[in-house]
Every structure is written in C-alpha cells, then in structure tokens.
Design an enzyme around this catalytic site. Sequence first.
Site, PDB file in Angstrom:
ATOM      1  N   HIS A 122      77.927  53.903  52.700  1.00 22.82           N
ATOM      2  CA  HIS A 122      77.960  54.602  54.040  1.00 22.82           C
ATOM      3  C   HIS A 122      79.098  54.487  54.853  1.00 22.82           C
ATOM      4  CE1 HIS A 122      76.290  50.680  55.572  1.00 22.82           C
ATOM      5  NE2 HIS A 122      76.849  50.968  56.663  1.00 22.82           N
ATOM      6  N   ASP A 152      74.099  51.853  47.897  1.00 21.66           N
ATOM      7  CA  ASP A 152      74.925  51.885  48.961  1.00 21.66           C
ATOM      8  C   ASP A 152      76.117  50.920  48.681  1.00 21.66           C
ATOM      9  OD1 ASP A 152      75.762  52.456  51.374  1.00 21.66           O
ATOM     10  OD2 ASP A 152      74.759  51.159  52.768  1.00 21.66           O
ATOM     11  N   GLY A 227      80.074  47.245  62.212  1.00 23.01           N
ATOM     12  CA  GLY A 227      81.221  46.596  61.813  1.00 23.01           C
ATOM     13  C   GLY A 227      81.151  45.604  60.570  1.00 23.01           C
ATOM     14  N   ASN A 228      80.069  45.103  60.478  1.00 21.99           N
ATOM     15  CA  ASN A 228      79.823  44.025  59.438  1.00 21.99           C
ATOM     16  C   ASN A 228      79.539  44.993  58.079  1.00 21.99           C
ATOM     17  OD1 ASN A 228      78.674  41.774  61.602  1.00 21.99           O
ATOM     18  ND2 ASN A 228      79.871  40.806  59.861  1.00 21.99           N
ATOM     19  N   SER A 229      79.340  46.021  58.100  1.00 15.48           N
ATOM     20  CA  SER A 229      79.007  46.934  56.787  1.00 15.48           C
ATOM     21  C   SER A 229      80.109  46.405  55.749  1.00 15.48           C
ATOM     22  CB  SER A 229      78.991  48.146  57.081  1.00 15.48           C
ATOM     23  OG  SER A 229      77.655  48.624  57.573  1.00 15.48           O
ATOM     24  N   LEU A 284      62.562  53.127  33.478  1.00 18.24           N
ATOM     25  CA  LEU A 284      61.705  52.667  32.763  1.00 18.24           C
ATOM     26  C   LEU A 284      60.414  53.922  32.681  1.00 18.24           C
ATOM     27  CD1 LEU A 284      60.125  50.263  31.404  1.00 18.24           C
ATOM     28  CD2 LEU A 284      59.339  49.470  33.508  1.00 18.24           C
ATOM     29  N   GLY A 285      60.492  54.827  33.648  1.00 22.42           N
ATOM     30  CA  GLY A 285      59.464  55.790  33.791  1.00 22.42           C
ATOM     31  C   GLY A 285      58.207  55.425  33.992  1.00 22.42           C
TER      32      GLY A 285
END
Length: 481
Positions: A122, A152, A227-229, A284-285
């Site tokens: 993101h 992500d 801002g830590n992302s 795995l389904g």
Amino acid sequence: MMKKTGTILSITALVLAVVALGFTFTQKEKQVKYVYESGPIGLQQVQLGESTWPDFTYAAEHAVKTVVLVRVVQRDRGRQEAPSSFLEYFFGYGNPQQPRERAGSASGVIISPDGYIVTNNHVIEGADEVTVVLENNRTFTALVVGSDPLTDIALLRIEAEGLPFLKFGDSDALRLGQWVLAIGNPYNLTSTITAGIVSAKGRSMPSSESTVNIESFIQTDAAVNRGNSGGALVTVNGELVGINTAIASRTGSFAGYSFAVPSSIVKKVVEDLIKHGSVQRAILGISMQNLTDELANEHKIKELKGVFIAETIPGGAADKAGVKASDVLLSINGVAVNTPSSVQEQINRYYPNDKVELKVLRDGKELKLSAVLQNRSDNTDGAQKGEEGASAILGAKLQPAERALREKLGIRSGLEVVSLTKDGALQKVGVEAGFVITHINQTAISSLSELENLLSRNRRKGLLIEGKYPDGTTAYYALGL
C-alpha cells in the site's frame, strides 16, 4: 446538554478503525520512560526496582541503519476535456487539465547488501516515482521488483553495494510477552525507535476489499503511526521478525495496538518475487470457520481445538486427499492450527505441487491425510510466473520486463508481452509481441500479481493500456472486456 455530549462520546467509542499506517502527519504521543545502565553493547539486563528490563541498544543501533525512508510520487493524469472545435482537436487550444502530483513517505527495510528493500504494497501502489533515502541521507531511485497485495508486501531494489541489512528471524519462535522494537519514519521523524511486547499472534483484521487477504499478523503494543508502514519489527537480538503494516485506532493515530506481517510470510513472498516476479501461492481448497460451542454441540465435537471445515472445493487439494465437510482440521505438517488465519499462514509457506500432511478429526477419530497443494487454477502445476489469470483475460503470455530492457526504455517497471494468443483480447486491439505494459487504467504495473489483482477488481469493463515498444515508441490501447 450533558446528556447530548455523553451520547456523542458513546457513539465515538464504538468506532474502531483498522488503519494502514500510510503516510505522515504529526500528533503528540504518550511518553514512556525507561531506565538503562551504560555498558558494552549486548544483551544486558538492567535492574529497575524488582523488575529486569532488556537492553535494546544492540538491536537499536544495528537495525536503525537498515531502515530507510521511502518517498513516493503519484501523478494524477486527470481527464482531458473533449475538444469543442476542429482547431482545438488539432492544435490543442483551450486549457486541458494538467497532471497533478501527490507525494507521501513511509518506511522500508534493507534485507541484502546489494540493495533489496522490503516495504508494504500500500506504500508504493500506484506510485510513478519511488525514492529511497538511507539512514546516512544517501538518496536512490528505486525499482519496484514486485508486490503482493494479498499480503501487503512489496520488494524494491536500489543500485548500491555493501549496504547494512537485517537478517530474517524466526517469527514462529516469538512468544507472547516477548520484547520487540518497531523502527520506522512516523510523521517524517526518521529513524524513530519504539519498544513494546508481542501481545498476540495469528491476528486477523477486517479488510475493506472484497477479496480475502492472507492475514496472520503479529500484534504488539510498540508505538507506531502514519509513516511507519514498511518499517522493521525486530527482536532484542536485532533480527527482523515482521514488517509493520497497520494500527487499530479510533483517530488514525496510535492507540495501543499495532500489527506486523510475520517474517515467515515476508521471506517467502520476497523469495518468490525475486525468482518468479510474482508469488507462487498454494491453495488447499477449503471453506473454514472458527470452531464455536454451537458447532461443537451440533456435530458432537468434544474439544474446542482446530478449525471447522464448512465445505471442500470439488476437485481441490483437500477434496482429493479425502477431507470432508464437517471435519475439524487439527494440524498441517505437525503444526497445530486453531484459527482460519493460522491455516492461511501455514499454507502460504508452500508452493503448488507441495505435499502436506493433514490431521483431521472426524466422528471423534483423528485421521492423517496427505494433500498435494494446488494453485488458483485448481491444478498442481506451479504458477507459470503467476500469469494464468491475466493470460486467460488478455490472451497473452506475460513476464516482468528484464532489467536491460527497462533501462533501454527508461522505465521503472513493466510487463513484457512475450507472445499473443490468436484472436486474443490484446491481439484484437493491435498489441504486438515485445510491447511492455507500464500502466493500466493509469495505474503503474510492476508485477504479474499486481496485474491479476487489478483485473480482478476492475468494474469498468474496460482497460486503458499504456506502454512502450523496444524501439522506444509509446503506445496506448483501449480494451473493452
């Protein structure tokens, strides 16, 4: 008046937002005082009253050099006004809307001496320019190697050698209550370090998208903000055990809970992006849910352990292995699973065609079954660079453009059209082999997984494709789906 105010406060208290850490602003944070003794760098214990506190200096001084500032620029090309006259059409009279720029900043972690950097998807999604600033203020233009929206995670690369880097630690070995450090760039306060404990593992959070994300977060109380992302979650030994991704907050600022993607997932995603250009995801389904008292009573299950299997996908890996609806999945390759997110975390470690041992509970008896994992197309073949979904829609074989080609064309990333299917969608609109797709619907495309995700979310029933040919010619194609 007091009654009205109380009602407003009560309503506000009910709202709990899960916030991607994103970009920067400023707000005063609660300060926590720690007392440390000076001494040689290492894992020293500091006596404070009757409690012992770990010495964070080694981890902090080592890891802070590996956390970078990631700056992104996104250009809004806008929509051009239709020409109102013959002269405007040919000579461009009038005032067409000019492109606008939006800028933001977040964090990233250097994971190799030759310039590979992990951040969040993101953070760089839709970015036209990505710049990395090291702890010593050296600045580089970054290439987006690839990204994976479902976890992500994104991988960047800069042209540098001999960089300080963090080694992956074992996130599975983390224990509740264990001390960790969060390092990043909140509110443009570069190289900020906070400490906290692991307060939960295998945590899942609601998603704003219709797709089901693979989530098994590490939850901590280390203070993180916008801002830590993409920043680092490290142990007191200085090992990377997570990538900080989100916070739970009523206000958008830190309120006591932060979440990180565990290194067990990050490492696998990074390896796939380097080797294949996209994530090779196994399936795995099964459709599953938490085992509740109601389900246990209904199906005469004595213990509340494991994950309830609501149904199996016909022809899927679990179905072929003999798993049935109403079974309880207890473990995968000997690792106990008790939530759907823990099942996702385990399966996400493997590749299509990998064999896993399942332990299930059926009619009060434990059974051991072997399943051969599949990919999204419900077969056991490894994903051919992740292109099945895109290939079926666009009618072309695609692959990430090689570095030499990107440098020749002056582009940061793109997908090369290797070959075209006869009467396929791209061939019908005139695309030729060798064309490099750089943008779709004005969104930069850097990996096959990004393309698949964009196509799956496309609701406009049409695509505007932008790119370049090997001779440098820029071309645009309108594709109606």
